[in-house]
Scaffold this motif. Structure first.
Motif, PDB file in Angstrom:
ATOM      1  N   CYS A  71       0.811  -1.222   0.000  1.00 56.31           N
ATOM      2  CA  CYS A  71       0.000   0.000   0.000  1.00 56.31           C
ATOM      3  C   CYS A  71       0.842   1.269   0.000  1.00 56.31           C
ATOM      4  O   CYS A  71       0.299   2.372  -0.075  1.00 56.31           O
ATOM      5  N   GLY A  72       2.149   1.142   0.121  1.00 62.29           N
ATOM      6  CA  GLY A  72       3.011   2.311   0.133  1.00 62.29           C
ATOM      7  C   GLY A  72       3.041   3.046   1.458  1.00 62.29           C
ATOM      8  O   GLY A  72       3.390   4.220   1.507  1.00 62.29           O
ATOM      9  N   ILE A  73       2.676   2.378   2.537  1.00 59.17           N
ATOM     10  CA  ILE A  73       2.703   3.004   3.855  1.00 59.17           C
ATOM     11  C   ILE A  73       4.137   3.077   4.358  1.00 59.17           C
ATOM     12  O   ILE A  73       4.614   4.131   4.747  1.00 59.17           O
ATOM     13  N   LEU A  74       4.806   1.960   4.377  1.00 52.70           N
ATOM     14  CA  LEU A  74       6.229   1.847   4.715  1.00 52.70           C
ATOM     15  C   LEU A  74       6.847   0.835   3.770  1.00 52.70           C
ATOM     16  O   LEU A  74       6.164  -0.046   3.261  1.00 52.70           O
ATOM     17  N   ASP A  75       8.165   0.937   3.564  1.00 50.25           N
ATOM     18  CA  ASP A  75       8.809  -0.087   2.757  1.00 50.25           C
ATOM     19  C   ASP A  75       9.018  -1.351   3.609  1.00 50.25           C
ATOM     20  O   ASP A  75       8.826  -1.344   4.827  1.00 50.25           O
ATOM     21  N   ALA A  76       9.381  -2.432   2.953  1.00 49.88           N
ATOM     22  CA  ALA A  76       9.516  -3.729   3.637  1.00 49.88           C
ATOM     23  C   ALA A  76      10.579  -3.697   4.730  1.00 49.88           C
ATOM     24  O   ALA A  76      10.406  -4.306   5.790  1.00 49.88           O
ATOM     25  N   LYS A  77      11.662  -2.970   4.491  1.00 52.34           N
ATOM     26  CA  LYS A  77      12.739  -2.908   5.471  1.00 52.34           C
ATOM     27  C   LYS A  77      12.277  -2.216   6.756  1.00 52.34           C
ATOM     28  O   LYS A  77      12.532  -2.705   7.861  1.00 52.34           O
ATOM     29  N   GLU A  78      11.596  -1.092   6.626  1.00 54.34           N
ATOM     30  CA  GLU A  78      11.103  -0.363   7.800  1.00 54.34           C
ATOM     31  C   GLU A  78      10.044  -1.177   8.548  1.00 54.34           C
ATOM     32  O   GLU A  78      10.009  -1.173   9.775  1.00 54.34           O
ATOM     33  N   THR A  79       9.176  -1.838   7.813  1.00 53.14           N
ATOM     34  CA  THR A  79       8.141  -2.653   8.448  1.00 53.14           C
ATOM     35  C   THR A  79       8.771  -3.816   9.204  1.00 53.14           C
ATOM     36  O   THR A  79       8.382  -4.121  10.338  1.00 53.14           O
ATOM     37  N   SER A  80       9.746  -4.458   8.609  1.00 49.15           N
ATOM     38  CA  SER A  80      10.405  -5.603   9.251  1.00 49.15           C
ATOM     39  C   SER A  80      11.185  -5.183  10.493  1.00 49.15           C
ATOM     40  O   SER A  80      11.281  -5.963  11.435  1.00 49.15           O
ATOM     41  N   LYS A  81      11.710  -3.973  10.496  1.00 41.11           N
ATOM     42  CA  LYS A  81      12.436  -3.490  11.679  1.00 41.11           C
ATOM     43  C   LYS A  81      11.540  -3.478  12.906  1.00 41.11           C
ATOM     44  O   LYS A  81      11.970  -3.798  14.008  1.00 41.11           O
ATOM     45  N   ALA A  82      10.297  -3.116  12.733  1.00 39.03           N
ATOM     46  CA  ALA A  82       9.370  -3.064  13.872  1.00 39.03           C
ATOM     47  C   ALA A  82       9.131  -4.462  14.460  1.00 39.03           C
ATOM     48  O   ALA A  82       8.970  -4.612  15.655  1.00 39.03           O
ATOM     49  N   TYR A  83       9.139  -5.473  13.610  1.00 44.03           N
ATOM     50  CA  TYR A  83       8.939  -6.844  14.091  1.00 44.03           C
ATOM     51  C   TYR A  83      10.206  -7.416  14.705  1.00 44.03           C
ATOM     52  O   TYR A  83      10.129  -8.324  15.538  1.00 44.03           O
ATOM     53  N   ALA A  84      11.352  -6.935  14.316  1.00 47.16           N
ATOM     54  CA  ALA A  84      12.620  -7.454  14.827  1.00 47.16           C
ATOM     55  C   ALA A  84      13.077  -6.733  16.088  1.00 47.16           C
ATOM     56  O   ALA A  84      14.015  -7.160  16.734  1.00 47.16           O
ATOM     57  N   HIS A  85      12.412  -5.650  16.460  1.00 50.96           N
ATOM     58  CA  HIS A  85      12.800  -4.895  17.652  1.00 50.96           C
ATOM     59  C   HIS A  85      12.577  -5.748  18.895  1.00 50.96           C
ATOM     60  O   HIS A  85      11.553  -6.422  19.016  1.00 50.96           O
TER      61      HIS A  85
END
Length: 87
Positions: A71-85
Motif C-alpha cells: 500500500c506504500g505506507i512503509l517499505d519492507a525494510k522499515e516494516t520488518s524493523k518493527a517486528y525485529a525490535h
C-alpha cells in the motif's frame, strides 16, 4: 459445526478484506492522505479478525508485513524493523 456457524465464520473471514477495500478505495474520509487511510483500513481489518478470531492471531499480526509495502505506507525494510525490535 452447524451450517449457521460455518456461515458466520466465513462472514467474519471475508469481512476484514471487504471493510479494508471499502475504507481504502472509497476515499473515506476524504481529507485523509492515502497512507493514513490505508493504515486505518488495515487497523479495522486487523481489529475485526482479532475480535472474531477468524484466523490465528499470528496470521493477523503479520498482515502489516505484507500490506504496508504493497500500500506504500512503509517499505519492507522499515516494516520488518518493527517486528525485529526486542521490545
Amino acid at each position: 459445526m452447524t451450517e449457521a456457524q460455518f456461515f458466520r465464520d466465513k462472514l467474519w473471514l471475508l469481512g476484514g478484506p471487504v471493510l479494508f477495500a471499502l475504507i481504502a478505495l472509497a476515499g473515506f474520509p476524504a481529507d485523509m492522505p492515502d497512507p493514513a487511510r490505508y493504515t486505518l483500513a488495515l487497523t479495522v481489518w486487523m481489529a475485526l479478525w482479532w475480535v472474531s478470531d477468524a484466523v490465528p492471531m499470528a496470521v493477523t499480526a503479520l498482515l502489516p508485513t505484507l500490506l504496508f509495502p504493497l500500500c506504500g505506507i512503509l517499505d519492507a525494510k522499515e516494516t520488518s524493523k518493527a517486528y525485529a525490535h526486542p521490545m
